[in-house]
Design an enzyme around this catalytic site. Structure first.
Site, mmCIF file in Angstrom:
data_model
loop_
_atom_site.group_PDB
_atom_site.id
_atom_site.type_symbol
_atom_site.label_atom_id
_atom_site.label_comp_id
_atom_site.label_asym_id
_atom_site.label_seq_id
_atom_site.Cartn_x
_atom_site.Cartn_y
_atom_site.Cartn_z
ATOM 1 N N ARG A 19 13.464 -0.539 7.122
ATOM 2 C CA ARG A 19 12.346 -1.405 7.679
ATOM 3 C C ARG A 19 12.573 -2.361 6.480
ATOM 4 O O ARG A 19 13.439 -2.879 6.240
ATOM 5 C CB ARG A 19 11.088 -0.519 7.794
ATOM 6 N N ASP A 142 -0.770 -7.076 2.138
ATOM 7 C CA ASP A 142 -1.149 -6.984 3.585
ATOM 8 C C ASP A 142 -1.725 -8.407 3.715
ATOM 9 O O ASP A 142 -2.715 -8.717 2.936
ATOM 10 C CB ASP A 142 -1.510 -5.768 3.813
ATOM 11 N N TYR A 155 -6.581 2.315 3.968
ATOM 12 C CA TYR A 155 -5.376 1.572 3.680
ATOM 13 C C TYR A 155 -5.679 0.000 2.926
ATOM 14 O O TYR A 155 -5.212 -0.198 1.937
ATOM 15 C CB TYR A 155 -4.334 1.185 5.082
HETATM 16 N N1 LIG Z 1 5.455 -3.787 8.946
HETATM 17 C C1 LIG Z 1 4.465 -4.671 8.852
HETATM 18 O O1 LIG Z 1 4.384 -5.528 9.797
HETATM 19 C C2 LIG Z 1 3.651 -4.840 7.709
HETATM 20 C C3 LIG Z 1 2.519 -5.770 7.676
HETATM 21 C C4 LIG Z 1 1.722 -6.077 6.692
HETATM 22 C C5 LIG Z 1 2.141 -5.348 5.239
HETATM 23 N N2 LIG Z 1 3.134 -4.730 5.445
HETATM 24 C C6 LIG Z 1 3.627 -4.170 3.957
HETATM 25 O O2 LIG Z 1 5.033 -4.280 3.964
HETATM 26 C C7 LIG Z 1 5.588 -3.033 3.290
HETATM 27 C C8 LIG Z 1 6.732 -2.474 4.017
HETATM 28 O O3 LIG Z 1 6.112 -2.117 5.512
HETATM 29 P P1 LIG Z 1 6.895 -1.093 6.349
HETATM 30 O O4 LIG Z 1 5.987 -1.134 7.422
HETATM 31 O O5 LIG Z 1 8.553 -1.408 6.097
HETATM 32 O O6 LIG Z 1 6.435 0.220 5.591
HETATM 33 P P2 LIG Z 1 6.277 1.681 6.008
HETATM 34 O O7 LIG Z 1 7.686 1.980 6.960
HETATM 35 O O8 LIG Z 1 5.085 2.156 6.800
HETATM 36 O O9 LIG Z 1 6.541 2.701 4.625
HETATM 37 C C9 LIG Z 1 7.630 2.351 3.575
HETATM 38 C C10 LIG Z 1 8.014 3.523 3.119
HETATM 39 O O10 LIG Z 1 7.048 3.968 2.301
HETATM 40 C C11 LIG Z 1 7.552 5.157 1.787
HETATM 41 N N3 LIG Z 1 6.464 6.146 1.624
HETATM 42 C C12 LIG Z 1 5.312 6.722 2.328
HETATM 43 N N4 LIG Z 1 4.799 7.555 1.680
HETATM 44 C C13 LIG Z 1 5.452 8.123 0.445
HETATM 45 C C14 LIG Z 1 5.415 8.779 -0.503
HETATM 46 N N5 LIG Z 1 4.078 9.937 -0.542
HETATM 47 N N6 LIG Z 1 5.963 8.947 -1.480
HETATM 48 C C15 LIG Z 1 7.147 7.968 -1.587
HETATM 49 N N7 LIG Z 1 7.549 7.091 -0.502
HETATM 50 C C16 LIG Z 1 6.526 7.146 0.462
HETATM 51 C C17 LIG Z 1 8.296 5.892 3.211
HETATM 52 O O11 LIG Z 1 9.423 6.266 2.465
HETATM 53 P P3 LIG Z 1 10.283 7.446 3.174
HETATM 54 O O12 LIG Z 1 10.522 7.124 4.652
HETATM 55 O O13 LIG Z 1 11.305 7.770 2.459
HETATM 56 O O14 LIG Z 1 9.345 8.803 3.138
HETATM 57 C C18 LIG Z 1 8.471 4.888 4.032
HETATM 58 O O15 LIG Z 1 9.892 4.585 4.551
HETATM 59 C C19 LIG Z 1 4.133 -2.166 3.185
HETATM 60 O O16 LIG Z 1 3.784 -2.097 1.770
HETATM 61 C C20 LIG Z 1 3.291 -2.318 3.999
HETATM 62 O O17 LIG Z 1 1.775 -2.448 3.748
HETATM 63 C C21 LIG Z 1 3.930 -4.444 6.651
#
Ligand SMILES: NC(=O)c1ccc[n+]([C@@H]2O[C@H](COP(=O)([O-])OP(=O)(O)OC[C@H]3O[C@@H](n4cnc5c(N)ncnc54)[C@H](OP(=O)(O)O)[C@@H]3O)[C@@H](O)[C@H]2O)c1
Length: 243
Positions: A19, A142, A155
């Site tokens: 991602r 975020d 969160y």
């Molecule tokens: N997606 C969006 O549209 C969006 C919107 C606003 C903000 N954000 C921010 O952007 C960032 C990336 O978003 P995303 O959606 O790509 O993130 P995500 O898929 O929700 O999470 C990223 C990674 O966090 C790791 N993680 C979760 N729990 C963990 C733990 N206990 N120990 C170690 N690693 C852990 C996981 O790694 P593993 O898979 O290896 O376990 C997961 O692949 C985040 O900070 C999110 O809050 C995203």
């Protein structure tokens, strides 16, 4: 063990297997950074990302760590330094996006959100600043930190706290470290969500579209390139924070 020269800068990306974290890792590898790719449960995806980076002559090593375990988090920066001998950029990207308003979210979810979104970045920033002479930290936040939507209280609470920590650290760790944040709007639907999730989210954004992981990479690169910027929270969100 990696064979990077000591002159190659190194970036650690937490949650970098897939991602948005994966996109950041690939972008920084393309810029010439050796990548310390952190993952927890996504070993296969982390290996695939590392392979992709190495196929393009980049350097990438994997670091497995449960960020909810403070002792393990404490040793992560040391492990990266043992492998690469230097660390230049820390990107705190890992996250758990679990819905829950105050009335419903269990205290265990509050604890987990604290551990991943605040305690782990805190420890990593502290270790980085004490073990390296200079560097950059980018915390992925975020756009919702600017509002008070109550759908994901644990969160959002600790993303807001991490935004404050970003600014506090920018002051305390200057001039040796620059500390900034990126605040994404809707980029990728949470895993397992129906395909309309992003379309619906995009309707609530002034630019009327969702962003892409590449947009977040652009924001990260901008912060890396702007040497006089610290304590900035860059909203890469189609204007969502304005509403
Ligand atoms: N997606 C969006 O549209 C969006 C919107 C606003 C903000 N954000 C921010 O952007 C960032 C990336 O978003 P995303 O959606 O790509 O993130 P995500 O898929 O929700 O999470 C990223 C990674 O966090 C790791 N993680 C979760 N729990 C963990 C733990 N206990 N120990 C170690 N690693 C852990 C996981 O790694 P593993 O898979 O290896 O376990 C997961 O692949 C985040 O900070 C999110 O809050 C995203």
């Amino acid at each position: 063990m990696t064979r990077t020269k000591k002159t190659v800068p190194v970036a650690l990306i937490t949650g970098g297997a897939k991602r948005i974290g994966k996109a950041i890792a690939i972008r920084l590898a393309n810029r010439g950074y050796a990548i310390a790719l952190h993952y927890h449960s996504s070993k296969a995806e982390a290996s695939a990302t590392a392979r992709r980076i190495r196929q393009r002559q980049g350097h990438c090593e994997l670091f497995c760590c449960d960020l909810s375990d403070p002792a393990a988090v404490c040793s992560l920066i040391k492990s990266v330094l043992k492998t690469f001998s230097r660390l230049d950029i820390l990107i705190n990207n890992a996250s758990v996006f679990k819905p829950g308003p105050l009335k419903d979210a269990r205290v265990s979810e509050l604890d987990r959100s604290y551990a991943i979104h605040l305690r782990a970045p805190y420890i990593l920033m502290q270790e980085f600043a004490s073990l390296q002479k200079r560097g950059q930290i980018i915390n992925i936040l975020d756009t919702k930190i600017s509002q008070n939507a109550v759908t994901h209280v644990p969160y959002l609470l600790f993303k807001k706290a991490l935004a404050d920590l970003t600014r506090l650290a920018a002051v305390e760790l200057a001039p040796a470290f620059r500390v900034n944040g990126v605040c994404p709007g809707p980029i990728l639907a949470p895993e397992g969500k129906i395909s309309d999730y992003l379309k619906n989210a995009a309707r609530t954004v002034p630019l009327q579209k969702s962003g892409s992981p590449e947009d977040i990479c652009d924001a990260v690169e901008m912060l890396i390139d702007h040497n006089y910027m610290t304590g900035q929270l860059l909203f890469e969100d189609g204007g969502a924070h304005l509403l």
